[in-house]
Each structure stands twice: as C-alpha cells, then as structure tokens.
Design a protein around this motif. Structure first.
Motif, PDB file in Angstrom:
ATOM      1  N   ALA A  24      30.231  43.840 118.760  1.00  0.00           N
ATOM      2  CA  ALA A  24      30.122  44.006 120.213  1.00  0.00           C
ATOM      3  C   ALA A  24      31.456  44.440 120.824  1.00  0.00           C
ATOM      4  O   ALA A  24      31.478  45.205 121.794  1.00  0.00           O
ATOM      5  CB  ALA A  24      29.629  42.706 120.855  1.00  0.00           C
ATOM      6  N   ALA A  25      32.555  43.972 120.256  1.00  0.00           N
ATOM      7  CA  ALA A  25      33.878  44.347 120.763  1.00  0.00           C
ATOM      8  C   ALA A  25      34.290  45.740 120.301  1.00  0.00           C
ATOM      9  O   ALA A  25      35.072  46.408 120.973  1.00  0.00           O
ATOM     10  CB  ALA A  25      34.924  43.323 120.316  1.00  0.00           C
ATOM     11  N   GLY A  26      33.744  46.188 119.172  1.00  0.00           N
ATOM     12  CA  GLY A  26      34.198  47.435 118.569  1.00  0.00           C
ATOM     13  C   GLY A  26      33.379  48.668 118.876  1.00  0.00           C
ATOM     14  O   GLY A  26      33.828  49.783 118.617  1.00  0.00           O
ATOM     15  N   CYS A  63      29.016  46.797 106.753  1.00  0.00           N
ATOM     16  CA  CYS A  63      27.646  46.483 106.353  1.00  0.00           C
ATOM     17  C   CYS A  63      26.815  47.746 106.273  1.00  0.00           C
ATOM     18  O   CYS A  63      27.125  48.757 106.900  1.00  0.00           O
ATOM     19  CB  CYS A  63      26.999  45.460 107.294  1.00  0.00           C
ATOM     20  N   GLY A  64      25.777  47.671 105.473  1.00  0.00           N
ATOM     21  CA  GLY A  64      24.899  48.817 105.301  1.00  0.00           C
ATOM     22  C   GLY A  64      23.586  48.429 104.672  1.00  0.00           C
ATOM     23  O   GLY A  64      23.278  47.247 104.508  1.00  0.00           O
ATOM     24  N   THR A  65      22.832  49.449 104.345  1.00  0.00           N
ATOM     25  CA  THR A  65      21.542  49.296 103.682  1.00  0.00           C
ATOM     26  C   THR A  65      21.435  50.342 102.590  1.00  0.00           C
ATOM     27  O   THR A  65      22.212  51.295 102.551  1.00  0.00           O
ATOM     28  CB  THR A  65      20.376  49.490 104.682  1.00  0.00           C
ATOM     29  N   HIS A  90      26.523  51.311 108.041  1.00  0.00           N
ATOM     30  CA  HIS A  90      26.178  51.347 109.459  1.00  0.00           C
ATOM     31  C   HIS A  90      27.283  50.831 110.356  1.00  0.00           C
ATOM     32  O   HIS A  90      27.416  51.289 111.486  1.00  0.00           O
ATOM     33  CB  HIS A  90      24.898  50.539 109.715  1.00  0.00           C
ATOM     34  N   SER A  91      28.034  49.862 109.917  1.00  0.00           N
ATOM     35  CA  SER A  91      29.087  49.291 110.750  1.00  0.00           C
ATOM     36  C   SER A  91      30.352  49.090 109.935  1.00  0.00           C
ATOM     37  O   SER A  91      30.297  48.602 108.810  1.00  0.00           O
ATOM     38  CB  SER A  91      28.665  47.921 111.313  1.00  0.00           C
ATOM     39  N   VAL A  92      31.459  49.476 110.533  1.00  0.00           N
ATOM     40  CA  VAL A  92      32.789  49.157 110.025  1.00  0.00           C
ATOM     41  C   VAL A  92      33.545  48.623 111.228  1.00  0.00           C
ATOM     42  O   VAL A  92      33.821  49.364 112.168  1.00  0.00           O
ATOM     43  CB  VAL A  92      33.515  50.395 109.453  1.00  0.00           C
ATOM     44  N   LYS A 101      42.736  49.625 105.970  1.00  0.00           N
ATOM     45  CA  LYS A 101      42.922  48.717 104.836  1.00  0.00           C
ATOM     46  C   LYS A 101      41.606  48.069 104.417  1.00  0.00           C
ATOM     47  O   LYS A 101      41.275  48.017 103.239  1.00  0.00           O
ATOM     48  CB  LYS A 101      43.952  47.644 105.192  1.00  0.00           C
ATOM     49  N   VAL A 102      40.825  47.577 105.374  1.00  0.00           N
ATOM     50  CA  VAL A 102      39.552  46.933 105.043  1.00  0.00           C
ATOM     51  C   VAL A 102      38.580  47.938 104.446  1.00  0.00           C
ATOM     52  O   VAL A 102      37.898  47.662 103.474  1.00  0.00           O
ATOM     53  CB  VAL A 102      38.951  46.228 106.274  1.00  0.00           C
TER      54      VAL A 102
END
Length: 134
Positions: A24-26, A63-65, A90-92, A101-102
């Motif tokens: 939500a912040a990103g 995360c992903g699928t 879908h999300s980083v 780095k992550v």
C-alpha cells in the motif's frame, strides 16, 4: 538495521499484513494488490512469496504466481497455475530504498528453489516479456 544482513524466507500467513502495508505504501491505490489478493498468493503460491527480514521485521518482499503462458497476462494476476513453468512476478516492495538488493537476492534464491525455465517481471501495466531463469 544498517549493515544487518537479515534473512530471506517465504512469508507465513501471519506476515501477509506487513507485506500489504509495504504494498500500500509502495504502489498507487489503483495498482496496489488488496490484502485479500496477497493472502491468496501466499496461500496458493507461497513458495513464490519471499520476504527479506531484519530483526524479525519485514523490510521487503517479492511475490508472484505460476502461469501456463510464456508471459504475464491479466489472468495470471488473478490465478495461480501450480503446474505453470513461467513465474509471473506481481509485486516487488521494499522499505528504505533497498529495492535492487532484495530483487537480486530473491531472484537468485528463487531460481534455485522453483526450477522454473522463465520469469516474467511486470513493472507497469501491459508488460510481461519473459526473462530466462538461468
């Protein structure tokens, strides 16, 4: 936290709310995944929901699928196909400006864990070109 290595691991059900706060912040509200969508991804594709923790605090996640398609599609945003050979990210999300780095650590670790032939990374709507998983 500066200089701390931390731990990279899959997120548990209890970690999803912290991931949603980073999401939500990103992302702008119209692009951010809902809490329910992140819970679905953790439940159905937990091996593709990786977090970076420092002192037991989630500071970033990927995360992903899986998809049967060879690229990211609108359907892959909503459906996880366990036998799919393409991983659609879908999300980083990263707190504190640690994005690169992550992402690098997650990509290396996840390639070893998932034995996938392709990854599709989406940074903007309409993208999804495949990337070799090697």
């Amino acid at each position: 936290m500066q200089g701390a290595v931390g731990e990279l691991r899959t997120l548990s059900e209890g970690d999803v709310a912290a991931a949603w706060a980073l999401e939500a912040a990103g992302y702008p509200p119209e692009e951010a995944a809902s809490l329910a969508k992140l819970q679905y991804r953790q439940r159905e594709a937990g091996e593709l929901f990786l977090g970076h923790f420092v002192d037991d605090q989630l500071i970033g996640f990927v995360c992903g699928t899986r998809s049967l398609e060879d690229h990211l599609t609108e359907e892959s945003m909503d459906v996880h196909e366990p036998t799919g050979t393409t991983i659609c990210i879908h999300s980083v999300c990263v707190d504190g400006g640690l994005y690169q780095k992550v992402l690098q650590n997650s990509s290396k670790t996840n390639s070893d864990r998932t034995h996938s032939s392709k990854w599709a990374l989406c940074e903007t709507e309409g993208c999804g070109d495949p990337v070799d998983g090697q």
